[in-house]
Design a protein around this motif. Structure first.
Motif, PDB file in Angstrom:
ATOM      1  N   ILE A 269      -2.766   2.314  -9.308  1.00  0.00           N
ATOM      2  CA  ILE A 269      -2.771   3.565 -10.071  1.00  0.00           C
ATOM      3  C   ILE A 269      -2.447   4.751  -9.157  1.00  0.00           C
ATOM      4  O   ILE A 269      -2.996   4.864  -8.052  1.00  0.00           O
ATOM      5  CB  ILE A 269      -4.118   3.790 -10.815  1.00  0.00           C
ATOM      6  CG1 ILE A 269      -4.011   4.975 -11.784  1.00  0.00           C
ATOM      7  CG2 ILE A 269      -5.296   3.981  -9.873  1.00  0.00           C
ATOM      8  CD1 ILE A 269      -3.073   4.742 -12.939  1.00  0.00           C
ATOM      9  N   PHE A 270      -1.563   5.614  -9.582  1.00  0.00           N
ATOM     10  CA  PHE A 270      -1.220   6.780  -8.784  1.00  0.00           C
ATOM     11  C   PHE A 270      -2.369   7.780  -8.836  1.00  0.00           C
ATOM     12  O   PHE A 270      -2.755   8.262  -9.909  1.00  0.00           O
ATOM     13  CB  PHE A 270       0.076   7.448  -9.258  1.00  0.00           C
ATOM     14  CG  PHE A 270       0.403   8.623  -8.408  1.00  0.00           C
ATOM     15  CD1 PHE A 270       1.009   8.449  -7.177  1.00  0.00           C
ATOM     16  CD2 PHE A 270       0.039   9.898  -8.785  1.00  0.00           C
ATOM     17  CE1 PHE A 270       1.247   9.527  -6.338  1.00  0.00           C
ATOM     18  CE2 PHE A 270       0.272  10.992  -7.955  1.00  0.00           C
ATOM     19  CZ  PHE A 270       0.884  10.800  -6.733  1.00  0.00           C
ATOM     20  N   SER A 271      -2.912   8.073  -7.659  1.00  0.00           N
ATOM     21  CA  SER A 271      -4.026   9.006  -7.527  1.00  0.00           C
ATOM     22  C   SER A 271      -4.188   9.256  -6.036  1.00  0.00           C
ATOM     23  O   SER A 271      -3.234   9.047  -5.276  1.00  0.00           O
ATOM     24  CB  SER A 271      -5.297   8.385  -8.131  1.00  0.00           C
ATOM     25  OG  SER A 271      -6.364   9.297  -8.059  1.00  0.00           O
TER      26      SER A 271
ATOM     27  N   MET B  12       0.850  -1.184   0.000  1.00  0.00           N
ATOM     28  CA  MET B  12       0.000   0.000   0.000  1.00  0.00           C
ATOM     29  C   MET B  12       0.891   1.240   0.000  1.00  0.00           C
ATOM     30  O   MET B  12       1.854   1.303   0.754  1.00  0.00           O
ATOM     31  CB  MET B  12      -0.930  -0.015   1.217  1.00  0.00           C
ATOM     32  CG  MET B  12      -2.069  -1.014   1.047  1.00  0.00           C
ATOM     33  SD  MET B  12      -3.294  -0.894   2.360  1.00  0.00           S
ATOM     34  CE  MET B  12      -2.557  -1.971   3.575  1.00  0.00           C
TER      35      MET B  12
ATOM     36  N   ALA C  64       3.801   3.577  -4.604  1.00  0.00           N
ATOM     37  CA  ALA C  64       4.284   4.695  -5.420  1.00  0.00           C
ATOM     38  C   ALA C  64       4.223   5.916  -4.523  1.00  0.00           C
ATOM     39  O   ALA C  64       3.185   6.521  -4.372  1.00  0.00           O
ATOM     40  CB  ALA C  64       3.382   4.872  -6.637  1.00  0.00           C
TER      41      ALA C  64
ATOM     42  N   HIS D 217      -0.502  -1.320   6.624  1.00  0.00           N
ATOM     43  CA  HIS D 217      -0.968   0.018   6.226  1.00  0.00           C
ATOM     44  C   HIS D 217       0.056   0.523   5.218  1.00  0.00           C
ATOM     45  O   HIS D 217       0.962  -0.221   4.842  1.00  0.00           O
ATOM     46  CB  HIS D 217      -1.081   0.945   7.445  1.00  0.00           C
ATOM     47  CG  HIS D 217      -1.905   2.180   7.179  1.00  0.00           C
ATOM     48  ND1 HIS D 217      -1.951   3.248   8.025  1.00  0.00           N
ATOM     49  CD2 HIS D 217      -2.710   2.516   6.137  1.00  0.00           C
ATOM     50  CE1 HIS D 217      -2.754   4.181   7.531  1.00  0.00           C
ATOM     51  NE2 HIS D 217      -3.227   3.752   6.388  1.00  0.00           N
TER      52      HIS D 217
ATOM     53  N   PHE E 161       1.183  18.018  -6.398  1.00  0.00           N
ATOM     54  CA  PHE E 161       0.629  16.679  -6.196  1.00  0.00           C
ATOM     55  C   PHE E 161      -0.561  16.385  -7.109  1.00  0.00           C
ATOM     56  O   PHE E 161      -0.599  15.366  -7.801  1.00  0.00           O
ATOM     57  CB  PHE E 161       0.222  16.497  -4.724  1.00  0.00           C
ATOM     58  CG  PHE E 161      -0.385  15.142  -4.464  1.00  0.00           C
ATOM     59  CD1 PHE E 161       0.416  14.018  -4.378  1.00  0.00           C
ATOM     60  CD2 PHE E 161      -1.760  15.002  -4.326  1.00  0.00           C
ATOM     61  CE1 PHE E 161      -0.129  12.762  -4.160  1.00  0.00           C
ATOM     62  CE2 PHE E 161      -2.320  13.748  -4.106  1.00  0.00           C
ATOM     63  CZ  PHE E 161      -1.505  12.629  -4.025  1.00  0.00           C
TER      64      PHE E 161
ATOM     65  N   LEU F 285      -8.788  11.467  -2.187  1.00  0.00           N
ATOM     66  CA  LEU F 285      -9.467  12.764  -2.071  1.00  0.00           C
ATOM     67  C   LEU F 285      -9.916  13.338  -3.409  1.00  0.00           C
ATOM     68  O   LEU F 285     -10.508  14.421  -3.453  1.00  0.00           O
ATOM     69  CB  LEU F 285      -8.576  13.736  -1.304  1.00  0.00           C
ATOM     70  CG  LEU F 285      -8.230  13.214   0.101  1.00  0.00           C
ATOM     71  CD1 LEU F 285      -7.274  14.154   0.807  1.00  0.00           C
ATOM     72  CD2 LEU F 285      -9.498  13.015   0.952  1.00  0.00           C
TER      73      LEU F 285
ATOM     74  N   PHE G 142     -10.395   1.824   0.515  1.00  0.00           N
ATOM     75  CA  PHE G 142      -9.594   2.148   1.705  1.00  0.00           C
ATOM     76  C   PHE G 142     -10.479   2.801   2.768  1.00  0.00           C
ATOM     77  O   PHE G 142     -10.908   3.944   2.586  1.00  0.00           O
ATOM     78  CB  PHE G 142      -8.506   3.174   1.366  1.00  0.00           C
ATOM     79  CG  PHE G 142      -7.333   2.648   0.573  1.00  0.00           C
ATOM     80  CD1 PHE G 142      -7.352   2.653  -0.811  1.00  0.00           C
ATOM     81  CD2 PHE G 142      -6.198   2.176   1.221  1.00  0.00           C
ATOM     82  CE1 PHE G 142      -6.252   2.202  -1.538  1.00  0.00           C
ATOM     83  CE2 PHE G 142      -5.096   1.725   0.499  1.00  0.00           C
ATOM     84  CZ  PHE G 142      -5.123   1.738  -0.885  1.00  0.00           C
TER      85      PHE G 142
HETATM   86  C1  LIG Z   1      -5.937   8.384   3.883  1.00  0.00           C
HETATM   87  C2  LIG Z   1      -5.463   8.303   2.447  1.00  0.00           C
HETATM   88  C3  LIG Z   1      -5.101   9.409   1.633  1.00  0.00           C
HETATM   89  N1  LIG Z   1      -4.735   8.902   0.404  1.00  0.00           N
HETATM   90  C4  LIG Z   1      -4.841   7.541   0.404  1.00  0.00           C
HETATM   91  C5  LIG Z   1      -5.336   7.150   1.672  1.00  0.00           C
HETATM   92  C6  LIG Z   1      -5.702   5.747   2.061  1.00  0.00           C
HETATM   93  C7  LIG Z   1      -4.531   4.907   2.369  1.00  0.00           C
HETATM   94  C8  LIG Z   1      -3.895   5.193   3.703  1.00  0.00           C
HETATM   95  O1  LIG Z   1      -4.601   5.194   4.702  1.00  0.00           O
HETATM   96  O2  LIG Z   1      -2.667   5.338   3.704  1.00  0.00           O
HETATM   97  C9  LIG Z   1      -4.609   6.603  -0.686  1.00  0.00           C
HETATM   98  C10 LIG Z   1      -3.506   6.869  -1.616  1.00  0.00           C
HETATM   99  N2  LIG Z   1      -2.729   7.966  -1.749  1.00  0.00           N
HETATM  100  C11 LIG Z   1      -1.818   7.798  -2.741  1.00  0.00           C
HETATM  101  C12 LIG Z   1      -2.087   6.541  -3.353  1.00  0.00           C
HETATM  102  C13 LIG Z   1      -1.389   6.129  -4.635  1.00  0.00           C
HETATM  103  C14 LIG Z   1      -1.112   4.787  -4.951  1.00  0.00           C
HETATM  104  C15 LIG Z   1      -0.184   4.063  -4.016  1.00  0.00           C
HETATM  105  O3  LIG Z   1       1.042   4.092  -4.247  1.00  0.00           O
HETATM  106  O4  LIG Z   1      -0.688   3.387  -3.126  1.00  0.00           O
HETATM  107  C16 LIG Z   1      -3.113   5.934  -2.625  1.00  0.00           C
HETATM  108  C17 LIG Z   1      -3.730   4.565  -2.801  1.00  0.00           C
HETATM  109  C18 LIG Z   1      -0.773   8.726  -3.182  1.00  0.00           C
HETATM  110  C19 LIG Z   1      -0.328   9.783  -2.258  1.00  0.00           C
HETATM  111  N3  LIG Z   1      -1.123  10.596  -1.489  1.00  0.00           N
HETATM  112  C20 LIG Z   1      -0.341  11.507  -0.832  1.00  0.00           C
HETATM  113  C21 LIG Z   1       1.026  11.302  -1.192  1.00  0.00           C
HETATM  114  C22 LIG Z   1       2.221  12.142  -0.729  1.00  0.00           C
HETATM  115  C23 LIG Z   1       2.027  13.542  -1.109  1.00  0.00           C
HETATM  116  C24 LIG Z   1       3.241  14.255  -1.568  1.00  0.00           C
HETATM  117  O5  LIG Z   1       3.884  13.811  -2.511  1.00  0.00           O
HETATM  118  O6  LIG Z   1       3.460  15.331  -1.014  1.00  0.00           O
HETATM  119  C25 LIG Z   1       1.033  10.225  -2.083  1.00  0.00           C
HETATM  120  C26 LIG Z   1       2.215   9.643  -2.788  1.00  0.00           C
HETATM  121  C27 LIG Z   1      -0.836  12.572   0.051  1.00  0.00           C
HETATM  122  C28 LIG Z   1      -1.855  12.198   1.037  1.00  0.00           C
HETATM  123  N4  LIG Z   1      -3.104  11.700   0.745  1.00  0.00           N
HETATM  124  C29 LIG Z   1      -3.758  11.439   1.916  1.00  0.00           C
HETATM  125  C30 LIG Z   1      -2.926  11.841   2.993  1.00  0.00           C
HETATM  126  C31 LIG Z   1      -3.267  11.718   4.446  1.00  0.00           C
HETATM  127  C32 LIG Z   1      -1.736  12.344   2.438  1.00  0.00           C
HETATM  128  C33 LIG Z   1      -0.561  13.002   3.131  1.00  0.00           C
HETATM  129  C34 LIG Z   1       0.284  12.146   3.906  1.00  0.00           C
HETATM  130  C35 LIG Z   1       0.779  10.889   3.240  1.00  0.00           C
HETATM  131  O7  LIG Z   1       1.623  10.930   2.338  1.00  0.00           O
HETATM  132  O8  LIG Z   1       0.312   9.811   3.652  1.00  0.00           O
HETATM  133  C36 LIG Z   1      -5.120  10.853   1.993  1.00  0.00           C
END
Ligand SMILES: Cc1c2[nH]c(c1CCC(=O)O)Cc1[nH]c(c(CCC(=O)O)c1C)Cc1[nH]c(c(CCC(=O)O)c1C)Cc1[nH]c(c(C)c1CCC(=O)O)C2
Length: 413
Positions: free
Chosen positions: A100-102, A51, A54, A381, A70, A105, A234
């Motif tokens: 898939i990168f996404s 999980m 990427a 996680h 982002f 939110l 998720f």
């Molecule tokens: C709660 C949640 C989010 N996003 C996601 C969840 C559920 C999974 C989990 O509980 O970890 C899911 C998610 N977010 C991202 C993916 C991409 C695919 C993967 O590699 O899994 C997936 C599946 C990329 C991301 N989403 C985010 C990043 C980092 C942002 C950056 O590059 O600054 C990435 C690579 C940003 C993000 N997005 C979110 C948060 C809380 C944050 C910031 C803190 C963090 O990195 O965990 C919301």
């Protein structure tokens, strides 16, 4: 009516034909281990993905992020597909799926809420939902093709680039987790605002949760049409709720998504790919209920003992008394598979600890998942940003070695 518009008939039959042609998820794959394991089958070793694979622990991802915001990365198919493939390339032959990168939110964004990703702070909603009348600010009807078509484009392009090397996972956030963000306005420690909604406005909360579930359904169906070969939902904040609140405000909407996605795809004669549910923190109290929520795979966090989860699935599928009410057969008619569940912090602890903990996670005699198939290896996680990418390699190699050793040897231990 519409067939009177010139060219429309052709377009309609074309769309219909394209949908009809939608393949079974495993078609054309060079590596279908994860699809087989998700269907409860025995595999020669446990398929493995991570999980948040990427993400920020990868220098190549950080490099892309230096140049691009982002959500630009999410919206640009070329960038999103490139980032999706980064871990597949780096860990060549060791990862059995891409995701898939996404971000989860993108759904609140599609509903009309603004979301920013603040450096080192994470997601921020400048105008969150404060009280039920704020729901009026959301789009009445969300056209997922229009609002989220960029995700479908990224999936199509990524499938092309992957060329069948490994399957591509699509995903969305669960309604409760998304509602929590929409009301809190970002991450939170105690979720006071979102919980206030549940306790003060339970009916309005349920309406909002169902509205989110319906959009998630359309979004997941669109991802399958674009080429997603598995789907994961998720529910990262499921564990913030009491058992009874989880069953009231989260579980019904997880169920709704699974059954509506299956119905929508079956109406269009599109094969349903395996569905995975990850309800973090809720399985200590609700594993039997989640096992019968309509998903093919239940993702576990590290607070659940693998051998205990195996027993819950076994007992419920053979009519055991302990979980008599829970049928562990999903709607596709096979035994529910399990996914997980190494504590991501193990990846900080050095090679010896990684090897030891992988042994514990997989060997049945150590309380692990064992070699009986129907198992997908993952962390409990998302991987955290400080992890050394070399430690990930050690971890993946250990999983391959140990799971190959135990596979099929049900009473090896
Ligand atoms: C709660 C949640 C989010 N996003 C996601 C969840 C559920 C999974 C989990 O509980 O970890 C899911 C998610 N977010 C991202 C993916 C991409 C695919 C993967 O590699 O899994 C997936 C599946 C990329 C991301 N989403 C985010 C990043 C980092 C942002 C950056 O590059 O600054 C990435 C690579 C940003 C993000 N997005 C979110 C948060 C809380 C944050 C910031 C803190 C963090 O990195 O965990 C919301």
């Amino acid at each position: 009516m519409s067939s009177k518009i010139p060219g429309m008939q052709h377009l309609q039959s074309f769309t219909h034909r394209k949908e009809k042609e939608c393949q079974r998820p495993e078609e054309g794959l060079k590596n279908d281990l994860i699809i087989r394991a998700a269907r409860g089958q025995q595999t020669e070793r446990a398929p493995c993905w991570i999980m948040r694979q990427a993400g920020r622990y990868l220098p190549e991802f950080r490099k892309v992020r230096e140049q691009h915001d982002f959500f630009t990365c999410c919206r640009d198919a070329e960038l999103a597909s490139e980032i999706t493939i980064q871990p597949i390339r780096r860990y060549s032959g060791l990862l059995d799926a891409a995701i898939i990168f996404s971000d989860i939110l993108v759904v609140p964004q599609a509903m009309g809420l603004e979301v920013e990703m603040l450096p080192s702070k994470g997601p921020h909603f400048p105008a969150p939902l404060v009280e039920p009348k704020d729901v009026e600010r959301l789009r009445k009807k969300v056209d997922v093709e229009k609002e989220l078509g960029y995700v479908f484009d990224a999936i199509r392009l990524t499938r092309k680039k992957l060329d069948g090397e490994v399957p591509l996972i699509g995903f969305c956030g669960a309604p409760w987790t998304l509602m929590a963000y929409m009301v809190e306005g970002g991450g939170s420690k105690g979720f006071e605002k979102a919980k206030t909604w549940l306790f003060k406005y339970p009916e309005e909360s349920k309406e909002l949760l169902q509205r989110i579930a319906d959009i998630c359904t359309d979004f997941l169906v669109g991802q399958v049409k674009a080429g997603a070969q598995l789907l994961q939902v998720f529910d990262s904040w499921a564990g913030e709720l009491s058992p009874s609140d989880f069953r009231t405000f989260s579980l019904p909407y997880l169920r709704s998504i699974a059954s509506s996605v299956r119905d929508a795809l079956s109406t269009r004669s599109i094969p349903c790919p395996p569905l995975i549910v990850f309800a973090k923190g809720a399985l200590g109290h609700s594993l039997p209920e989640v096992v019968k929520a309509g998903y093919d795979v239940v993702g576990l966090d590290w607070t659940v003992e693998p051998s205990v989860a195996r027993r819950v699935v076994e007992l419920s599928s053979c009519g055991g008394t302990a979980y008599k009410s829970a049928s562990a057969e999903n709607e596709a008619g096979h035994k529910v598979a399990l996914q997980g569940n190494l504590d991501p912090a193990v990846l900080y602890a050095g090679n010896e600890a990684i090897e030891r903990e992988v042994e514990k996670m997989i060997r049945a005699k150590k309380g692990g998942f064992g070699g009986g198939g129907g198992y997908i290896c993952n962390l409990g996680h998302g991987i955290t940003p400080g992890v050394d990418p070399e430690a990930v390699k050690v971890y993946l190699k250990a999983v391959h070695r140990v799971s190959r050793e135990v596979s099929g040897a049900k009473d090896e231990e």
